[in-house]
Scaffold this motif. Structure first.
Motif, PDB file in Angstrom:
ATOM      1  N   ALA A  72      38.197   3.101  48.047  1.00 33.79           N
ATOM      2  CA  ALA A  72      39.446   2.461  47.634  1.00 33.79           C
ATOM      3  C   ALA A  72      40.564   3.482  47.426  1.00 33.79           C
ATOM      4  O   ALA A  72      41.722   3.226  47.771  1.00 33.79           O
ATOM      5  CB  ALA A  72      39.230   1.650  46.353  1.00 33.79           C
ATOM      6  N   GLN A  73      40.215   4.633  46.930  1.00 28.31           N
ATOM      7  CA  GLN A  73      41.223   5.663  46.693  1.00 28.31           C
ATOM      8  C   GLN A  73      41.695   6.293  48.006  1.00 28.31           C
ATOM      9  O   GLN A  73      42.879   6.597  48.169  1.00 28.31           O
ATOM     10  CB  GLN A  73      40.676   6.691  45.712  1.00 28.31           C
ATOM     11  CG  GLN A  73      40.527   6.058  44.335  1.00 28.31           C
ATOM     12  CD  GLN A  73      39.488   6.725  43.474  1.00 28.31           C
ATOM     13  OE1 GLN A  73      38.605   7.427  43.964  1.00 28.31           O
ATOM     14  NE2 GLN A  73      39.570   6.487  42.179  1.00 28.31           N
ATOM     15  N   TRP A  74      40.792   6.470  48.950  1.00 26.30           N
ATOM     16  CA  TRP A  74      41.192   6.956  50.270  1.00 26.30           C
ATOM     17  C   TRP A  74      42.062   5.910  50.967  1.00 26.30           C
ATOM     18  O   TRP A  74      43.033   6.244  51.648  1.00 26.30           O
ATOM     19  CB  TRP A  74      39.964   7.306  51.111  1.00 26.30           C
ATOM     20  CG  TRP A  74      39.412   8.656  50.769  1.00 26.30           C
ATOM     21  CD1 TRP A  74      38.420   8.945  49.882  1.00 26.30           C
ATOM     22  CD2 TRP A  74      39.844   9.909  51.297  1.00 26.30           C
ATOM     23  NE1 TRP A  74      38.211  10.294  49.819  1.00 26.30           N
ATOM     24  CE2 TRP A  74      39.065  10.919  50.687  1.00 26.30           C
ATOM     25  CE3 TRP A  74      40.807  10.285  52.222  1.00 26.30           C
ATOM     26  CZ2 TRP A  74      39.228  12.267  50.972  1.00 26.30           C
ATOM     27  CZ3 TRP A  74      40.970  11.633  52.520  1.00 26.30           C
ATOM     28  CH2 TRP A  74      40.185  12.605  51.898  1.00 26.30           C
ATOM     29  N   GLN A  75      41.727   4.646  50.792  1.00 24.27           N
ATOM     30  CA  GLN A  75      42.537   3.578  51.374  1.00 24.27           C
ATOM     31  C   GLN A  75      43.927   3.557  50.736  1.00 24.27           C
ATOM     32  O   GLN A  75      44.927   3.301  51.416  1.00 24.27           O
ATOM     33  CB  GLN A  75      41.842   2.224  51.199  1.00 24.27           C
ATOM     34  CG  GLN A  75      40.617   2.086  52.075  1.00 24.27           C
ATOM     35  CD  GLN A  75      39.804   0.846  51.773  1.00 24.27           C
ATOM     36  OE1 GLN A  75      39.738   0.374  50.625  1.00 24.27           O
ATOM     37  NE2 GLN A  75      39.170   0.302  52.804  1.00 24.27           N
ATOM     38  N   SER A  89      36.229   2.900  56.106  1.00 21.71           N
ATOM     39  CA  SER A  89      35.324   3.933  55.602  1.00 21.71           C
ATOM     40  C   SER A  89      36.132   5.187  55.286  1.00 21.71           C
ATOM     41  O   SER A  89      37.252   5.366  55.795  1.00 21.71           O
ATOM     42  CB  SER A  89      34.237   4.266  56.627  1.00 21.71           C
ATOM     43  OG  SER A  89      34.793   4.991  57.708  1.00 21.71           O
ATOM     44  N   ILE A  90      35.568   6.055  54.476  1.00 21.47           N
ATOM     45  CA  ILE A  90      36.236   7.314  54.153  1.00 21.47           C
ATOM     46  C   ILE A  90      36.409   8.144  55.418  1.00 21.47           C
ATOM     47  O   ILE A  90      37.465   8.736  55.647  1.00 21.47           O
ATOM     48  CB  ILE A  90      35.454   8.081  53.064  1.00 21.47           C
ATOM     49  CG1 ILE A  90      35.549   7.331  51.733  1.00 21.47           C
ATOM     50  CG2 ILE A  90      35.995   9.505  52.914  1.00 21.47           C
ATOM     51  CD1 ILE A  90      34.714   7.918  50.607  1.00 21.47           C
ATOM     52  N   GLN A  92      36.789   7.095  58.470  1.00 22.76           N
ATOM     53  CA  GLN A  92      37.888   6.527  59.252  1.00 22.76           C
ATOM     54  C   GLN A  92      39.240   6.854  58.605  1.00 22.76           C
ATOM     55  O   GLN A  92      40.216   7.128  59.310  1.00 22.76           O
ATOM     56  CB  GLN A  92      37.724   5.017  59.396  1.00 22.76           C
ATOM     57  CG  GLN A  92      36.612   4.630  60.340  1.00 22.76           C
ATOM     58  CD  GLN A  92      36.401   3.117  60.386  1.00 22.76           C
ATOM     59  OE1 GLN A  92      36.871   2.372  59.521  1.00 22.76           O
ATOM     60  NE2 GLN A  92      35.667   2.667  61.396  1.00 22.76           N
ATOM     61  N   CYS A  93      39.298   6.838  57.293  1.00 21.36           N
ATOM     62  CA  CYS A  93      40.538   7.215  56.595  1.00 21.36           C
ATOM     63  C   CYS A  93      40.924   8.647  56.962  1.00 21.36           C
ATOM     64  O   CYS A  93      42.081   8.919  57.314  1.00 21.36           O
ATOM     65  CB  CYS A  93      40.371   7.106  55.081  1.00 21.36           C
ATOM     66  SG  CYS A  93      40.310   5.423  54.435  1.00 21.36           S
ATOM     67  N   LYS A  94      39.978   9.550  56.877  1.00 19.95           N
ATOM     68  CA  LYS A  94      40.257  10.954  57.199  1.00 19.95           C
ATOM     69  C   LYS A  94      40.708  11.104  58.645  1.00 19.95           C
ATOM     70  O   LYS A  94      41.639  11.853  58.944  1.00 19.95           O
ATOM     71  CB  LYS A  94      39.014  11.815  56.940  1.00 19.95           C
ATOM     72  CG  LYS A  94      38.697  11.993  55.473  1.00 19.95           C
ATOM     73  CD  LYS A  94      37.442  12.820  55.295  1.00 19.95           C
ATOM     74  CE  LYS A  94      37.081  13.002  53.844  1.00 19.95           C
ATOM     75  NZ  LYS A  94      35.871  13.817  53.667  1.00 19.95           N
ATOM     76  N   LYS A  95      40.057  10.389  59.537  1.00 21.38           N
ATOM     77  CA  LYS A  95      40.403  10.465  60.957  1.00 21.38           C
ATOM     78  C   LYS A  95      41.844  10.005  61.197  1.00 21.38           C
ATOM     79  O   LYS A  95      42.611  10.665  61.894  1.00 21.38           O
ATOM     80  CB  LYS A  95      39.433   9.614  61.775  1.00 21.38           C
ATOM     81  CG  LYS A  95      39.641   9.707  63.255  1.00 21.38           C
ATOM     82  CD  LYS A  95      38.593   8.893  63.998  1.00 21.38           C
ATOM     83  CE  LYS A  95      38.829   8.985  65.504  1.00 21.38           C
ATOM     84  NZ  LYS A  95      37.857   8.204  66.250  1.00 21.38           N
ATOM     85  N   VAL A  96      42.219   8.890  60.586  1.00 25.74           N
ATOM     86  CA  VAL A  96      43.576   8.367  60.742  1.00 25.74           C
ATOM     87  C   VAL A  96      44.590   9.309  60.105  1.00 25.74           C
ATOM     88  O   VAL A  96      45.650   9.579  60.673  1.00 25.74           O
ATOM     89  CB  VAL A  96      43.671   6.946  60.136  1.00 25.74           C
ATOM     90  CG1 VAL A  96      45.093   6.456  60.094  1.00 25.74           C
ATOM     91  CG2 VAL A  96      42.808   5.976  60.912  1.00 25.74           C
ATOM     92  N   LEU A  97      44.272   9.836  58.940  1.00 29.65           N
ATOM     93  CA  LEU A  97      45.198  10.723  58.234  1.00 29.65           C
ATOM     94  C   LEU A  97      45.435  12.042  58.978  1.00 29.65           C
ATOM     95  O   LEU A  97      46.498  12.634  58.849  1.00 29.65           O
ATOM     96  CB  LEU A  97      44.686  11.003  56.819  1.00 29.65           C
ATOM     97  CG  LEU A  97      44.806   9.834  55.847  1.00 29.65           C
ATOM     98  CD1 LEU A  97      43.991  10.097  54.589  1.00 29.65           C
ATOM     99  CD2 LEU A  97      46.260   9.557  55.502  1.00 29.65           C
TER     100      LEU A  97
END
Length: 156
Positions: A72-75, A89-90, A92-97
């Motif tokens: 939730a915090q990564w989102q 997922s975390i 996927q968050c990192k990949k997009v960021l």
């Protein structure tokens, strides 16, 4: 997904220590400028640079650093930089960021009012903006932090 201020957020202890009417809802760079003017620090001086780094580190820790322990915090971070399709997922968050180019100081400035920091087309545009506006975030701090590593770009 929209996230508001959390009432339990502590103040930026660095800024608060100067007793210049610190308001944690104002952008951190504006609050720092008040302190700079009150203290008479010349922009770019050694004292200014040291204080800027301390201030930005404290603000990062206050808003982001100690929180990034779950999806939730990564989102939330993804939302804060304007990613509309929230990753699931975390990883996927990192990949997009990794494909988002935002100035970290701008991100901190925008955090409380839910505005989106300016996104740049590429690393070169971000670097030019950062240099032209002297909006640096400490590289050593960023390299050591798992969240900032994802957002960190080399500014030549």
């Amino acid at each position: 997904m929209r996230f508001g201020n959390r009432p339990h957020e502590p103040p930026n202890n660095f800024l608060q220590s100067f007793n210049v009417g610190y308001d944690q809802d104002l952008p951190v760079s504006l609050s720092f400028e008040r302190v700079r003017q009150t203290r008479g620090w010349k922009v770019g001086s050694k004292r200014w640079k040291k204080a800027w780094k301390s201030c930005m580190d404290a603000e990062y820790d206050r808003l982001i650093g100690s929180r990034m322990t779950n999806l939730a915090q990564w989102q939330e971070l993804c939302s804060k930089v304007g990613i509309e399709d929230t990753p699931s997922s975390i990883t996927q968050c990192k990949k997009v960021l990794r494909n988002v180019h935002v100035n970290i100081v701008d991100l901190l400035d925008c955090w409380n009012d839910n505005s989106i920091p300016r996104r740049f087309k590429n690393q070169n545009a971000l670097a030019a903006y950062t240099r032209d506006n002297d909006r640096y975030f400490g590289r050593n701090t960023a390299k050591e932090d798992k969240v900032l590593k994802v957002l960190l770009r080399e500014i030549l």
